[in-house]
Design a protein around this motif. Structure first.
Motif, short mmCIF file in Angstrom:
data_model
loop_
_atom_site.label_atom_id
_atom_site.label_comp_id
_atom_site.label_asym_id
_atom_site.label_seq_id
_atom_site.Cartn_x
_atom_site.Cartn_y
_atom_site.Cartn_z
N THR A 194 7.38 8.35 3.96
CA THR A 194 6.54 9.40 3.40
C THR A 194 6.77 10.70 4.17
O THR A 194 7.46 10.71 5.20
N SER A 195 6.14 11.79 3.70
CA SER A 195 6.25 13.05 4.45
C SER A 195 5.00 13.29 5.28
O SER A 195 4.65 14.42 5.59
N VAL A 196 4.32 12.19 5.68
CA VAL A 196 3.10 12.32 6.48
C VAL A 196 3.38 13.08 7.78
O VAL A 196 4.45 12.94 8.37
N GLY A 197 2.42 13.92 8.19
CA GLY A 197 2.65 14.80 9.33
C GLY A 197 2.53 14.14 10.69
O GLY A 197 3.13 14.60 11.67
N TYR A 198 1.77 13.07 10.77
CA TYR A 198 1.51 12.44 12.07
C TYR A 198 1.63 10.93 11.93
O TYR A 198 0.99 10.34 11.06
N ILE A 199 2.46 10.32 12.77
CA ILE A 199 2.53 8.86 12.81
C ILE A 199 2.32 8.43 14.27
O ILE A 199 3.18 8.66 15.12
N GLY A 200 1.16 7.86 14.56
CA GLY A 200 0.86 7.40 15.92
C GLY A 200 0.81 5.88 15.92
O GLY A 200 0.29 5.26 14.99
N LEU A 234 0.84 -1.21 0.00
CA LEU A 234 0.00 0.00 0.00
C LEU A 234 0.88 1.25 0.00
O LEU A 234 0.64 2.20 -0.77
N PHE A 235 1.90 1.28 0.85
CA PHE A 235 2.80 2.44 0.88
C PHE A 235 3.55 2.60 -0.44
O PHE A 235 3.76 3.71 -0.92
N GLU A 236 3.97 1.46 -1.03
CA GLU A 236 4.70 1.56 -2.30
C GLU A 236 3.83 2.13 -3.39
O GLU A 236 4.27 2.91 -4.22
N LYS A 237 2.56 1.73 -3.36
CA LYS A 237 1.65 2.16 -4.42
C LYS A 237 1.17 3.60 -4.22
O LYS A 237 1.12 4.38 -5.16
N GLU A 238 0.81 3.96 -2.96
CA GLU A 238 0.12 5.24 -2.77
C GLU A 238 0.75 6.15 -1.73
O GLU A 238 0.22 7.23 -1.45
N GLY A 239 1.87 5.72 -1.14
CA GLY A 239 2.48 6.50 -0.04
C GLY A 239 2.83 7.92 -0.42
O GLY A 239 2.82 8.83 0.41
N GLN A 240 3.10 8.15 -1.72
CA GLN A 240 3.54 9.48 -2.15
C GLN A 240 2.43 10.53 -2.02
O GLN A 240 2.71 11.72 -2.03
N VAL A 241 1.18 10.09 -1.85
CA VAL A 241 0.10 11.08 -1.71
C VAL A 241 0.07 11.68 -0.30
O VAL A 241 -0.55 12.71 -0.07
N LEU A 242 0.71 11.03 0.67
CA LEU A 242 0.64 11.51 2.06
C LEU A 242 1.55 12.71 2.26
O LEU A 242 2.70 12.71 1.82
N GLY A 243 1.03 13.75 2.95
CA GLY A 243 1.80 14.96 3.20
C GLY A 243 1.63 15.43 4.63
O GLY A 243 1.04 14.73 5.46
N PRO A 244 2.12 16.64 4.92
CA PRO A 244 2.11 17.15 6.29
C PRO A 244 0.71 17.24 6.93
O PRO A 244 0.60 17.19 8.15
N ARG A 245 -0.36 17.37 6.13
CA ARG A 245 -1.69 17.49 6.73
C ARG A 245 -2.28 16.12 7.07
O ARG A 245 -3.35 16.03 7.66
N ASP A 246 -1.62 15.05 6.63
CA ASP A 246 -2.21 13.72 6.73
C ASP A 246 -1.71 12.97 7.98
O ASP A 246 -0.76 13.39 8.62
N ALA A 247 -2.38 11.85 8.29
CA ALA A 247 -2.06 11.10 9.49
C ALA A 247 -2.04 9.60 9.19
O ALA A 247 -2.85 9.11 8.41
N VAL A 248 -1.10 8.90 9.82
CA VAL A 248 -1.08 7.44 9.79
C VAL A 248 -1.21 6.96 11.23
O VAL A 248 -0.44 7.38 12.10
N CYS A 249 -2.22 6.12 11.50
CA CYS A 249 -2.42 5.59 12.85
C CYS A 249 -2.31 4.07 12.77
O CYS A 249 -3.05 3.43 12.02
N ILE A 250 -1.39 3.54 13.54
CA ILE A 250 -1.11 2.10 13.48
C ILE A 250 -1.63 1.47 14.76
O ILE A 250 -1.11 1.71 15.85
N LEU A 251 -2.71 0.69 14.63
CA LEU A 251 -3.43 0.21 15.82
C LEU A 251 -3.36 -1.30 15.99
O LEU A 251 -4.06 -1.86 16.82
N THR A 252 -2.52 -1.97 15.21
CA THR A 252 -2.57 -3.44 15.19
C THR A 252 -2.02 -4.14 16.42
O THR A 252 -2.51 -5.20 16.77
N HIS A 253 -0.99 -3.63 17.06
CA HIS A 253 -0.26 -4.30 18.15
C HIS A 253 0.46 -5.54 17.67
O HIS A 253 0.88 -6.34 18.48
N ASP A 254 0.51 -5.78 16.41
CA ASP A 254 1.12 -7.01 15.93
C ASP A 254 2.39 -6.63 15.17
O ASP A 254 2.32 -5.99 14.14
N PRO A 255 3.55 -7.06 15.73
CA PRO A 255 4.82 -6.62 15.12
C PRO A 255 4.93 -6.96 13.64
O PRO A 255 5.52 -6.22 12.87
#
Lengths: 266, 105
Positions: A187-193, A153-174
């Motif tokens: 990516t240059s995404v603004g928020y990675i939680g 998913l990141f390889e295909k579409e990651g370039q669309v993410l910018g400073p206004r965007d957010a990635v939230c990783i909720l899986t708990h699975d390494p």
């Protein structure tokens, strides 16, 4: 198509568009509509003024800014040209596509977070590799539900993410968290939680070190445990804590109670 | 603006005339950002908002006057002043400048 129809069509299609309106001057109320590629329709009453405003509006649109700009009746824009010239005031309004939130992990917290993110105007994508969980039925509020591992998913579409965007990783699975973090950091995404207890986070850092994510500036981008310290317990409360953190990061505020501080609110 | 499109489309398809009020500038504390918008149709139906509810009813009056041809499209300013205790203002102490016009473009 009228200016309004074109404007509405582009806003609904999430395509960037800027609307210029004369609010003061000889042709009050006239409008000009622009995309990043140029004029789409309308006029401000003078071809040269249209050309100059279109040039400026494309810049405003790229920056996502909305403001009033001043010109002479034929688009004069330098202070010397404007001396003794009646001023035309033009309101340039930028309509940018909504910010994006990508949520990894199709869990209960995801449904609550997607709901709150929609209230805030995000375009929400939910991603999980497990077909049974990543379904439209479980996440009707999301704009997109994608069955995939994070890396493609990141390889295909990651370039669309910018400073206004957010990635939230909720899986708990390494297995899933680590590639999602690696993808987000590219990516240059603004928020990675990233969700997880402090213990989980410590273990995750070890795994990240193993795969070569050691750069201090990269690790500083990870907000984990995710969210503001509101004492949130339920998925819904946690969703508020996460979104509140996203807002506070964007505005650079400390996120304490206003009643406990002084100074301007906005 | 985005949130107004559905209702504006419906009003237009019913042949109603519509006035659009947009926040074009703010000074000091203000509840809504530049670009916040409300729309009023000829029947006085209202959608959207431009403040925290402080000035909306005054905006409806201005919008209807513009639709009736009693006023032309213009910038209207709302701000709080101690000298005008009864004037329409923002309780937060800020000033907002609205541009109100018929949606005829």
């Amino acid at each position: 198509m009228t200016v309004y129809t074109t404007l509405a069509t582009r806003i609904r299609a999430n395509q960037p568009v800027a609307l210029a309106t004369v609010i003061d001057g000889p042709h009050v109320g006239l409008t000009l509509l622009m995309s990043p590629e140029g004029i789409l329709g309308g006029t401000l009453g003078d071809a040269e003024l249209d050309r100059v405003v279109a040039r400026d509006a494309v810049g405003e649109l790229e920056a996502g800014r909305t403001s009033i700009r001043h010109y002479g009746p034929q688009g004069e824009s330098t202070p010397e040209d404007l001396v003794d010239t009646p001023t035309v005031r033009v309101f340039v309004e930028s309509f940018s596509p909504p910010p994006r939130m990508w949520i990894f992990g199709a869990v209960d917290f995801t449904a609550a977070l997607a709901k709150v993110a929609k209230v805030l105007g995000y375009h929400v994508t939910v991603c999980d590799a497990r077909e049974v969980f990543a379904t439209r039925r479980r996440f009707p509020m999301a704009d997109d539900v994608i069955v995939s591992w994070p890396t493609p998913l990141f390889e295909k579409e990651g370039q669309v993410l910018g400073p206004r965007d957010a990635v939230c990783i909720l899986t708990h699975d390494p297995k899933f968290d680590v590639p999602a973090i690696q993808g987000a950091l590219r990516t240059s995404v603004g928020y990675i939680g990233v969700m997880g207890s402090r213990k989980t986070h410590a273990k995750r850092l070890e795994r990240l070190t193993e795969v070569g994510v050691t750069d201090a500036s990269d690790l500083a981008r990870l907000l984990s445990p995710i969210g503001l310290d509101l004492g949130a317990r339920t998925p819904e409360e946690t969703a508020i804590a996460i979104c509140a953190e996203i807002i506070a990061r964007r505005t650079g505020r400390l996120a304490t109670s206003l009643s406990a501080t002084n100074g301007p609110i906005h | 603006m985005r949130e107004l499109l559905g209702d504006i489309d419906r009003w237009k398809s019913q042949g109603k005339r519509v006035a659009l009020a947009r926040v074009v500038d703010t000074e000091g504390s203000g509840p809504r950002e530049t670009g916040a918008a409300m729309a009023v149709n000829e029947d006085g139906d209202v959608i959207g908002s431009v403040s925290g509810g402080c000035v909306e009813s005054a905006v409806v009056g201005e919008a209807l006057a513009i639709l009736n041809g009693e006023q032309s499209a213009r910038v209207v300013t709302f701000g709080y002043s101690d000298n005008e205790a009864f004037a329409v203002g923002l309780t937060c102490g800020g000033t907002i400048h609205l541009f109100i016009q018929p949606l005829e473009w």
